[in-house]
Design a protein around this motif. Structure first.
Motif, PDB file in Angstrom:
ATOM      1  N   LEU A  85       0.851  -1.174   0.000  1.00 41.76           N
ATOM      2  CA  LEU A  85       0.000   0.000   0.000  1.00 41.76           C
ATOM      3  C   LEU A  85       0.894   1.234   0.000  1.00 41.76           C
ATOM      4  O   LEU A  85       1.933   1.249   0.671  1.00 41.76           O
ATOM      5  CB  LEU A  85      -0.901   0.027   1.241  1.00 41.76           C
ATOM      6  N   PRO A  86       0.527   2.251  -0.729  1.00 42.02           N
ATOM      7  CA  PRO A  86       1.348   3.466  -0.719  1.00 42.02           C
ATOM      8  C   PRO A  86       1.300   4.144   0.639  1.00 42.02           C
ATOM      9  O   PRO A  86       0.268   4.127   1.322  1.00 42.02           O
ATOM     10  CB  PRO A  86       0.696   4.339  -1.793  1.00 42.02           C
ATOM     11  N   ILE A  87       2.424   4.699   1.045  1.00 42.22           N
ATOM     12  CA  ILE A  87       2.486   5.468   2.283  1.00 42.22           C
ATOM     13  C   ILE A  87       2.379   6.939   1.915  1.00 42.22           C
ATOM     14  O   ILE A  87       3.257   7.493   1.256  1.00 42.22           O
ATOM     15  CB  ILE A  87       3.788   5.190   3.057  1.00 42.22           C
ATOM     16  N   GLU A  88       1.285   7.557   2.313  1.00 49.09           N
ATOM     17  CA  GLU A  88       1.033   8.947   1.960  1.00 49.09           C
ATOM     18  C   GLU A  88       1.805   9.879   2.886  1.00 49.09           C
ATOM     19  O   GLU A  88       2.148   9.514   4.010  1.00 49.09           O
ATOM     20  CB  GLU A  88      -0.465   9.238   2.059  1.00 49.09           C
ATOM     21  N   PRO A  89       2.107  11.104   2.434  1.00 48.56           N
ATOM     22  CA  PRO A  89       2.884  12.046   3.255  1.00 48.56           C
ATOM     23  C   PRO A  89       2.236  12.337   4.601  1.00 48.56           C
ATOM     24  O   PRO A  89       2.921  12.627   5.577  1.00 48.56           O
ATOM     25  CB  PRO A  89       2.941  13.307   2.386  1.00 48.56           C
ATOM     26  N   TRP A  90       0.898  12.279   4.672  1.00 49.21           N
ATOM     27  CA  TRP A  90       0.208  12.602   5.921  1.00 49.21           C
ATOM     28  C   TRP A  90       0.007  11.395   6.838  1.00 49.21           C
ATOM     29  O   TRP A  90      -0.467  11.537   7.950  1.00 49.21           O
ATOM     30  CB  TRP A  90      -1.154  13.219   5.607  1.00 49.21           C
ATOM     31  N   ASP A  91       0.373  10.206   6.375  1.00 44.71           N
ATOM     32  CA  ASP A  91       0.199   9.011   7.197  1.00 44.71           C
ATOM     33  C   ASP A  91       1.105   9.051   8.421  1.00 44.71           C
ATOM     34  O   ASP A  91       2.321   9.224   8.300  1.00 44.71           O
ATOM     35  CB  ASP A  91       0.510   7.741   6.391  1.00 44.71           C
ATOM     36  N   VAL A  92       0.514   8.891   9.586  1.00 44.46           N
ATOM     37  CA  VAL A  92       1.298   8.807  10.818  1.00 44.46           C
ATOM     38  C   VAL A  92       1.865   7.397  10.929  1.00 44.46           C
ATOM     39  O   VAL A  92       1.120   6.418  10.822  1.00 44.46           O
ATOM     40  CB  VAL A  92       0.422   9.138  12.041  1.00 44.46           C
ATOM     41  N   PRO A  93       3.182   7.247  11.125  1.00 45.67           N
ATOM     42  CA  PRO A  93       3.782   5.908  11.168  1.00 45.67           C
ATOM     43  C   PRO A  93       3.255   5.060  12.322  1.00 45.67           C
ATOM     44  O   PRO A  93       3.043   5.551  13.427  1.00 45.67           O
ATOM     45  CB  PRO A  93       5.281   6.204  11.358  1.00 45.67           C
ATOM     46  N   LEU A  94       3.046   3.792  12.034  1.00 48.82           N
ATOM     47  CA  LEU A  94       2.645   2.828  13.053  1.00 48.82           C
ATOM     48  C   LEU A  94       3.877   2.206  13.689  1.00 48.82           C
ATOM     49  O   LEU A  94       4.942   2.115  13.074  1.00 48.82           O
ATOM     50  CB  LEU A  94       1.800   1.720  12.431  1.00 48.82           C
ATOM     51  N   HIS A  95       3.723   1.746  14.925  1.00 50.44           N
ATOM     52  CA  HIS A  95       4.775   0.952  15.565  1.00 50.44           C
ATOM     53  C   HIS A  95       4.629  -0.524  15.210  1.00 50.44           C
ATOM     54  O   HIS A  95       5.628  -1.232  15.065  1.00 50.44           O
ATOM     55  CB  HIS A  95       4.730   1.132  17.079  1.00 50.44           C
ATOM     56  N   SER A  96       3.380  -0.966  15.082  1.00 51.36           N
ATOM     57  CA  SER A  96       3.147  -2.367  14.743  1.00 51.36           C
ATOM     58  C   SER A  96       1.703  -2.552  14.298  1.00 51.36           C
ATOM     59  O   SER A  96       0.855  -1.675  14.484  1.00 51.36           O
ATOM     60  CB  SER A  96       3.445  -3.288  15.940  1.00 51.36           C
ATOM     61  N   VAL A  97       1.450  -3.708  13.695  1.00 50.31           N
ATOM     62  CA  VAL A  97       0.090  -4.147  13.384  1.00 50.31           C
ATOM     63  C   VAL A  97      -0.074  -5.518  14.039  1.00 50.31           C
ATOM     64  O   VAL A  97       0.785  -6.391  13.897  1.00 50.31           O
ATOM     65  CB  VAL A  97      -0.152  -4.263  11.866  1.00 50.31           C
ATOM     66  N   VAL A  98      -1.156  -5.696  14.773  1.00 53.09           N
ATOM     67  CA  VAL A  98      -1.417  -6.959  15.466  1.00 53.09           C
ATOM     68  C   VAL A  98      -2.685  -7.569  14.877  1.00 53.09           C
ATOM     69  O   VAL A  98      -3.707  -6.891  14.745  1.00 53.09           O
ATOM     70  CB  VAL A  98      -1.567  -6.756  16.981  1.00 53.09           C
TER      71      VAL A  98
END
Length: 210
Positions: A188-201
């Motif tokens: 999936l593209p990472i958009e400039p406004w996307d806040v980074p995640l630490h993880s996905v569970v």
């Protein structure tokens, strides 16, 4: 770990499609889960959250009320509550449109549907908890990949609320996306406004975002 999810197509079965069409496909897929499948997925999710190092010391955690087939965090909440964890629900901010504030969530709290029809506690200046003061935030995803790309409902509420984390990451809570494992896609593209995640569970594993 439950094996029921094998009956669903994997991410390799999904052809490249526009974001709005992918969102539609993944939402339809999770809505087709039976109550038993949802129950199994939620139980497995709870165990994976309990093992997640990002949550080991967290005492103030934002959560959500599942709908539209979203994976249910309540089994995890029941386990973590016994360890002294406090939970909060997102509330639409009445003063800053497009942003969220967080209110305590506990048995018996009164909930009222917001303009989207989603139940939330009443906005209270005395009880609200600002985004920066949380230890962790668990929020639902529509789709995700292993590189941090993610697909939400399209409202952008979490990105606007936690935009400060890009500039002051040490003050930001742990941002953890929750999903059924079959919601993982190749990229999936990472958009400039996307806040980074630490993880996905998910119900199957923890995906660390590099």
């Amino acid at each position: 770990m439950s094996q029921f999810i094998d009956s669903h197509p994997s991410e390799s079965d999904l052809p490249p499609v526009p974001r709005h069409e992918l969102r539609k496909q993944l939402r339809q897929r999770r809505r087709k889960l039976s109550p038993r499948e949802q129950e199994q997925a939620s139980a497995s999710l709870a165990l994976n959250l309990l093992k997640n190092s990002d949550l080991q010391r967290a005492r103030h955690i934002a959560i959500y009320l599942p709908n539209d087939g979203e994976i249910d965090p309540h089994p995890y909440m029941a386990m973590a509550h016994r360890k002294g964890v406090h939970f909060y629900l997102p509330v639409l901010h009445p003063i800053h449109p497009g942003k969220l504030v967080f209110s305590p969530y506990y048995d018996g709290v009164e909930l009222t549907a917001n303009r989207f029809g989603i139940p939330e506690p009443a906005f209270s200046k005395g009880l609200r908890r600002p985004a920066w003061s949380l230890d962790a935030v668990l929020f639902p995803l529509v789709g995700f990949d292993e590189n941090g790309g993610r697909l939400g409902m399209g409202g952008g509420f979490y990105d606007r609320t936690f935009a400060f984390s890009r500039l002051r990451p040490r003050l930001a809570p742990k941002l953890i996306g929750l999903a059924h494992d079959f919601q993982k896609v190749k990229t999936l593209p990472i958009e400039p406004w996307d806040v980074p995640l630490h993880s996905v569970v998910t119900d199957r594993k923890v995906y660390r975002v590099k």
